[in-house]
Scaffold this active site. Sequence first.
Site, PDB file in Angstrom:
ATOM      1  N   ASP A 138      17.922 -20.669 -24.618  1.00 56.11           N
ATOM      2  CA  ASP A 138      16.945 -20.767 -23.631  1.00 56.11           C
ATOM      3  C   ASP A 138      16.903 -19.895 -22.227  1.00 56.11           C
ATOM      4  OD1 ASP A 138      18.707 -22.274 -22.373  1.00 56.11           O
ATOM      5  OD2 ASP A 138      17.748 -23.610 -21.494  1.00 56.11           O
ATOM      6  N   GLU A 139      17.672 -18.950 -22.316  1.00 59.02           N
ATOM      7  CA  GLU A 139      18.135 -18.090 -21.140  1.00 59.02           C
ATOM      8  C   GLU A 139      18.017 -16.540 -21.746  1.00 59.02           C
ATOM      9  OE1 GLU A 139      21.457 -18.642 -18.886  1.00 59.02           O
ATOM     10  OE2 GLU A 139      21.236 -21.008 -19.177  1.00 59.02           O
TER      11      GLU A 139
HETATM   12 MG   LIG Z   1      17.359 -24.103 -19.225  1.00 56.34          MG
END
Ligand SMILES: [Mg+2]
Length: 411
Positions: free
Chosen positions: A105-106
């Site tokens: 998620d990054e």
């Molecule tokens: Mg996050």
Amino acid sequence: MDRTILHCDCNGFYASVECAISPELKNVPMAVGGSAEERQGIILAKNELAKKYDIKTAETIWQARRKCPELVIVPPHHDLYEEYSRKVNDIYKEYTDLVEAFGIDESWLDVTNSRALFGDGETIANTLRERIKNEIGITISVGVSFNKVFAKLGSDYKKPDATTIITRENFKEIVYPLPVADLLYAGKKTAVRLGKLGIKTIGDLANTDRELLCKFLGKNGEQLSEFARGEDTDPVKCITDETEIKSVGNGLTFKQDLVGEEQIKRGIHIITESVATRMKRYGVKCNTLRVQIKGTDFKTVSRQRGLGTPTNLEKTIRDTAYELLCEVWDLKKPVRALSIAGANLIHDNSGAQLSLFEENEQDEKRENLEETIRSLRKRYGFNSVKTADVLDKEVSVSETHIGRAERKTKK
Ligand SMILES: [Mg+2]
């Protein structure tokens, strides 16, 4: 000329994806976690309403329910998260080909050469936030800076759905008061050691004599000093579509150390389940298995072995991982973290040396069984099916690295 680097972080990723798919979840406190009935699940992510009840990631569902009895728990859907992660990264790639994913998620984006086309770093950050909100239905926070370390601090500085700009002019004001542990790769243990030297904040670290830090922390000290002073020059790696998976692995840091055969086996079981599932999804088998064990002294030992026959069978991976661990680890010694990876991959059915018939037949049966378990789990959640030797007690994790695969770029 300074680089312009963005670090984009999806806010409460798993929970946000669940809310994007089932909007009614937005209006109730909800969290993604394992099965509540069996008391062994932990919170993997929570929405904004749940945050108001002080629900924390990695606490048990039982603890969370005490704070918020009406908390709605949704089982994790990892396939879905990987799909959303791809969609988000596809949008990033419209703005630069220098996109480096850091976990599911990054991502870091180097947009230095995109500014003429799309505007400055802040403009691109705000555009990305709007687009991802409108097109995908989740929010991100973005840090914009002249290096990766500060960009990452920026995305964490204000969230959800915010942009933070850290420049050469304002970084002392924004970054220096933050605790040392916030710095990339600093970790809690380093923070404690630095605390003994009276170094509490990133500013303290930046102002400490570099030689003293090296004496105290070795090479790590030099790197942290550079990070704190804004001297990080690490490039954003170009991850083109032409990548091939080099290894498939997963690691967990356990909230409570694992001691003894039973607990350690349970830890291995949790990790190998996801490793085997992902190998199957990628359509690969591994020739080599690698196990890494970290003790309470933070020293890491690792062991790897060729498997003879390439496999992606969970049971084979699990048994081998346990054997490897036993070769280098005294079972009485507590285990803090474990990681298991299959390497030396081949594509499924592409010239794998077949072993004895008997073994193949067994493998096939096992494969069918594992396939059934996987599809049941996909429909009803991980804890809906358990094999005999898996956890009846709780193993809690403080850190998950789900969906991270080491990649190499094809030249
Ligand atoms: Mg996050």
